[in-house]
Design an enzyme around this catalytic site. Structure first.
Site: not given
Length: 226
Positions: A109, A111
């Site tokens: 991921k 963010h």
């Protein structure tokens, strides 16, 4: 941890019976990843409601407690291992052994908190949980992620040990995937039940339609077993 009340054989027999009743363990003719025709198929994805998943977690917890393996947290490799890690963590807490758990994303991921690991900080002695070990790939990847986090992988727990030769590029190897993990990766593997337990269950089954598969499973083990 205290000793479980079930002996290993009793626990294995109860688990096999439960898996058959839940439709997770089926008999017939199934093609495996190795291209073999197996007379049985174990699909842990069919532990698909709260009652079945809760019962499965109890079997894992009892087997682990009986094993005496010491661990600080649980790691579930995506995807099946995520649900299993959460369920086992809940059951252990219910039994007075509150253990944190974590799991990985298939893709990092970029963010928010970022990274590939989700859940509790991966630290201390880490137990890996999965349904089966087919080739050991998931275990190797889990070990690498745990070590990269600075923690120590201390063991693997699975529901069923197929106790059959691993295959590579269509060639049968002299060891099983579980033996590879225990011998080459130096990692203890704790299984709720194995193919030998399944055979014992089939031979003593009251249901003649189930008992009828005993010879086929025995023949499969004679050909591919370790």
């Amino acid at each position: 941890m205290t000793q479980a009340t079930h002996t290993p054989d009793q626990l294995a027999q109860e688990f096999v019976a439960f898996a058959v009743q839940a439709g997770v363990l089926r008999f017939g003719e199934f093609k495996t990843k190795a291209g073999r025709l197996s007379p049985y198929f174990f699909n842990a994805g069919l532990f698909d409601d709260g009652a079945k998943l809760g019962a499965l977690a109890k079997f894992y917890a009892q087997r682990l407690i009986a094993s005496g393996l010491q661990f600080d947290m649980i790691f579930g490799p995506a995807y099946k291992g995520i649900t299993l890690a959460a369920a086992l963590s809940i059951e252990l807490a219910r039994l007075g052994h509150n253990k944190p758990f974590a799991y990985n994303r298939k893709e990092a991921k970029d963010h928010g908190e970022g990274g590939t690991l989700v859940g509790a900080p991966v630290q201390g002695r880490v137990l890996i949980i999965d349904d089966v070990i087919s080739a050991g790939t998931s275990v190797r990847e889990s070990i690498a992620m745990i070590q990269a986090a600075g923690a120590t992988p201390c063991g693997v727990t699975i529901a069923l040990d197929r106790q059959e030769k691993a295959a590579e590029n269509g060639v049968d190897l002299p060891h099983s995937a579980v033996q590879y993990v225990t011998q080459q990766l130096q990692m203890p593997v704790i299984a709720i039940a194995g193919l030998a337990d399944l055979l014992q269950y089939l031979r003593s089954a009251d249901d003649s339609s189930v008992k009828a598969y005993a010879d086929a499973v025995q023949a499969y083990r004679d050909k591919y077993g370790v």
